[in-house]
Design a protein around this motif. Structure first.
Motif, PDB file in Angstrom:
ATOM      1  N   VAL A 137       0.856  -1.160  -0.436  1.00 22.00           N
ATOM      2  CA  VAL A 137       0.277  -0.017  -0.429  1.00 22.00           C
ATOM      3  C   VAL A 137       0.457   1.249  -0.377  1.00 22.00           C
ATOM      4  O   VAL A 137       1.567   1.209   1.022  1.00 22.00           O
ATOM      5  CB  VAL A 137      -1.218   0.042   1.273  1.00 22.00           C
ATOM      6  CG1 VAL A 137      -1.721   1.869   1.845  1.00 22.00           C
ATOM      7  CG2 VAL A 137      -1.746  -1.079   1.495  1.00 22.00           C
ATOM      8  N   ASP A 138       0.436   2.240  -0.708  1.00 23.39           N
ATOM      9  CA  ASP A 138       1.536   3.280  -1.130  1.00 23.39           C
ATOM     10  C   ASP A 138       0.793   4.083  -0.511  1.00 23.39           C
ATOM     11  O   ASP A 138       1.485   5.281  -0.044  1.00 23.39           O
ATOM     12  CB  ASP A 138       1.951   3.678  -2.785  1.00 23.39           C
ATOM     13  CG  ASP A 138       2.778   2.444  -2.473  1.00 23.39           C
ATOM     14  OD1 ASP A 138       3.684   2.098  -2.084  1.00 23.39           O
ATOM     15  OD2 ASP A 138       3.127   2.536  -4.044  1.00 23.39           O
ATOM     16  N   GLU A 139      -0.353   4.606  -0.265  1.00 22.63           N
ATOM     17  CA  GLU A 139      -1.361   5.816  -0.205  1.00 22.63           C
ATOM     18  C   GLU A 139      -2.833   4.679   0.370  1.00 22.63           C
ATOM     19  O   GLU A 139      -3.258   4.220  -0.479  1.00 22.63           O
ATOM     20  CB  GLU A 139      -1.589   6.744  -1.239  1.00 22.63           C
ATOM     21  CG  GLU A 139      -1.770   8.140  -0.660  1.00 22.63           C
ATOM     22  CD  GLU A 139      -2.158   8.849  -1.722  1.00 22.63           C
ATOM     23  OE1 GLU A 139      -1.942   8.602  -3.047  1.00 22.63           O
ATOM     24  OE2 GLU A 139      -3.002  10.408  -1.575  1.00 22.63           O
ATOM     25  N   LEU A 140      -2.929   5.472   1.575  1.00 18.84           N
ATOM     26  CA  LEU A 140      -4.112   5.085   2.079  1.00 18.84           C
ATOM     27  C   LEU A 140      -4.803   6.319   2.762  1.00 18.84           C
ATOM     28  O   LEU A 140      -4.889   7.233   3.309  1.00 18.84           O
ATOM     29  CB  LEU A 140      -3.827   4.133   3.693  1.00 18.84           C
ATOM     30  CG  LEU A 140      -4.619   3.152   4.053  1.00 18.84           C
ATOM     31  CD1 LEU A 140      -5.370   1.560   3.007  1.00 18.84           C
ATOM     32  CD2 LEU A 140      -4.742   2.612   5.268  1.00 18.84           C
ATOM     33  N   SER A 141      -6.011   5.845   2.348  1.00 20.68           N
ATOM     34  CA  SER A 141      -7.197   7.068   3.009  1.00 20.68           C
ATOM     35  C   SER A 141      -8.208   6.410   3.799  1.00 20.68           C
ATOM     36  O   SER A 141      -8.106   5.268   4.222  1.00 20.68           O
ATOM     37  CB  SER A 141      -7.817   7.424   1.816  1.00 20.68           C
ATOM     38  OG  SER A 141      -8.627   8.940   2.023  1.00 20.68           O
ATOM     39  N   GLU A 142      -9.538   7.138   3.907  1.00 22.77           N
ATOM     40  CA  GLU A 142     -11.027   6.440   4.228  1.00 22.77           C
ATOM     41  C   GLU A 142     -12.050   6.636   3.418  1.00 22.77           C
ATOM     42  O   GLU A 142     -11.570   8.192   2.831  1.00 22.77           O
ATOM     43  CB  GLU A 142     -10.257   7.077   5.884  1.00 22.77           C
ATOM     44  CG  GLU A 142     -10.531   6.343   7.040  1.00 22.77           C
ATOM     45  CD  GLU A 142     -10.673   6.983   8.535  1.00 22.77           C
ATOM     46  OE1 GLU A 142     -10.835   6.486   9.369  1.00 22.77           O
ATOM     47  OE2 GLU A 142     -11.603   7.961   8.187  1.00 22.77           O
ATOM     48  N   ARG A 143     -13.140   5.876   4.046  1.00 20.55           N
ATOM     49  CA  ARG A 143     -13.799   6.454   2.990  1.00 20.55           C
ATOM     50  C   ARG A 143     -15.544   6.269   3.897  1.00 20.55           C
ATOM     51  O   ARG A 143     -14.946   5.336   4.761  1.00 20.55           O
ATOM     52  CB  ARG A 143     -14.396   5.654   1.728  1.00 20.55           C
ATOM     53  CG  ARG A 143     -14.729   4.119   1.878  1.00 20.55           C
ATOM     54  CD  ARG A 143     -14.816   3.526   0.763  1.00 20.55           C
ATOM     55  NE  ARG A 143     -15.349   4.012  -0.491  1.00 20.55           N
ATOM     56  CZ  ARG A 143     -15.448   3.086  -1.355  1.00 20.55           C
ATOM     57  NH1 ARG A 143     -14.489   1.913  -1.772  1.00 20.55           N
ATOM     58  NH2 ARG A 143     -15.931   3.672  -2.614  1.00 20.55           N
ATOM     59  N   ILE A 144     -16.664   6.339   3.969  1.00 21.43           N
ATOM     60  CA  ILE A 144     -17.551   6.235   4.570  1.00 21.43           C
ATOM     61  C   ILE A 144     -18.616   5.187   4.458  1.00 21.43           C
ATOM     62  O   ILE A 144     -18.607   5.920   2.838  1.00 21.43           O
ATOM     63  CB  ILE A 144     -18.087   7.496   5.002  1.00 21.43           C
ATOM     64  CG1 ILE A 144     -17.791   8.424   5.456  1.00 21.43           C
ATOM     65  CG2 ILE A 144     -19.105   7.210   5.455  1.00 21.43           C
ATOM     66  CD1 ILE A 144     -17.672  10.200   5.684  1.00 21.43           C
ATOM     67  N   VAL A 145     -18.957   4.259   4.590  1.00 20.79           N
ATOM     68  CA  VAL A 145     -19.806   3.240   4.013  1.00 20.79           C
ATOM     69  C   VAL A 145     -21.198   3.215   5.252  1.00 20.79           C
ATOM     70  O   VAL A 145     -20.675   2.836   5.739  1.00 20.79           O
ATOM     71  CB  VAL A 145     -19.298   1.907   3.673  1.00 20.79           C
ATOM     72  CG1 VAL A 145     -20.115   1.100   3.130  1.00 20.79           C
ATOM     73  CG2 VAL A 145     -18.106   2.168   2.715  1.00 20.79           C
ATOM     74  N   GLY A 146     -22.191   3.937   4.278  1.00 18.03           N
ATOM     75  CA  GLY A 146     -23.300   3.542   5.430  1.00 18.03           C
ATOM     76  C   GLY A 146     -22.417   4.760   6.448  1.00 18.03           C
ATOM     77  O   GLY A 146     -22.146   5.404   6.733  1.00 18.03           O
TER      78      GLY A 146
END
Ligand SMILES: C[C@@H](N)C(=O)N[C@H](C)C(=O)O
Length: 261
Positions: A137-146
């Motif tokens: 993994v070179d770049e990790l972010s976050e997302r919103i799921v529900g």
């Protein structure tokens, strides 16, 4: 689908199947079966990667271990319909008839063709098998799921493995000789093939830690033998196609109810 996992269903658009690095007529580069649908939960088009629910939990666990090490699973195939299994069988057998290198690559003792494409019903038809690799993994972010914040891999680097995925021959073997695919303990004492790369060993470590059993003939293939044993005679034979994914964004009250029931 586990939102942080990378999915690439190559058989939907560009099948990678080769044998001894030779293209397999009617297979290599073809769109064999389309597994793409709009995913309501993720609000985007995604690949459909069906696997039994109890097995999906293990895939999730393996991904958590990988993420802790700055790596991620990349999944290429789970359920494979029976007609595609037969197609791969036929195409590989035909090629082996006319190409001695290919033939030797799938039949050299102690191996036989069924180790590279199951000539009977495969665990891919039963929903307990997965073909995958590992990436950095070179770049990790976050997302919103529900109602949930989940990790999202934005950038990654694939690792060098001993062969490309779906190279159906002894070149891809994990161990120097076969061992029954249902043997959950015996593989631990097997000699690892000298060609196996470090990342493939780490992939094996993450997958087996999560409860999967490796397949002697393919570094990318893992079976959920516990699921196979628990479903017994009820195991499917894959004589159908899956074209839709039914889901919705998770709400924490619902998830809590399900997980505490
Ligand atoms: C086609 C190849 N990746 C595969 O799935 N092989 C195993 C042996 C199977 O057919 O189950």
């Amino acid at each position: 689908m586990v939102p942080s996992i990378i999915y690439d269903h190559t058989n939907s658009y560009n099948a990678q199947f080769k044998s001894s690095y030779v293209d397999i007529p009617e297979l290599t580069g073809q769109a064999l079966y389309e597994m793409i649908d709009y995913n309501n939960r993720l609000d985007e088009e995604t690949y459909i990667m069906p696997i039994l629910y109890q097995t999906a939990k293990k895939v999730y666990d393996a991904q958590q271990i990988a993420l802790q090490n700055g790596e991620s699973l990349i999944v290429y195939e789970t359920f494979r319909p029976r007609d595609v299994q037969l197609l791969v069988n036929e195409a590989l057998a035909d090629l082996a008839e006319s190409n001695d290198v290919v033939k030797a690559g799938i039949t050299k003792e102690p191996w036989s063709m069924t180790w590279f494409i199951n000539t009977n019903v495969s665990n891919h038809q039963r929903g307990v098998a997965i073909d995958l690799s590992l990436v950095r993994v070179d770049e990790l972010s976050e997302r919103i799921v529900g109602d949930y914040h989940v990790p999202k891999v934005l950038d990654y680097t694939p690792y060098e493995m001993q062969t490309p995925l779906h190279e159906l021959s002894i070149n891809s073997a994990m161990f120097t000789k076969p061992i029954a695919s249902k043997d959950q303990e015996g593989w631990k004492k097997m000699e690892v093939s000298s060609a196996v790369t470090e990342p493939a060993l780490r992939l094996q470590e993450y997958m087996t830690e999560a409860g999967f059993t490796p397949l002697a003939s393919e570094w990318w293939h893992f079976n959920d033998v516990d699921a196979l044993n628990s479903i017994g005679e009820k195991a499917g034979t894959g004589k159908f196609r899956i074209t839709q994914s039914l889901n919705r964004p998770p709400k924490w009250e619902e998830v809590r109810t399900i997980t505490t029931e």
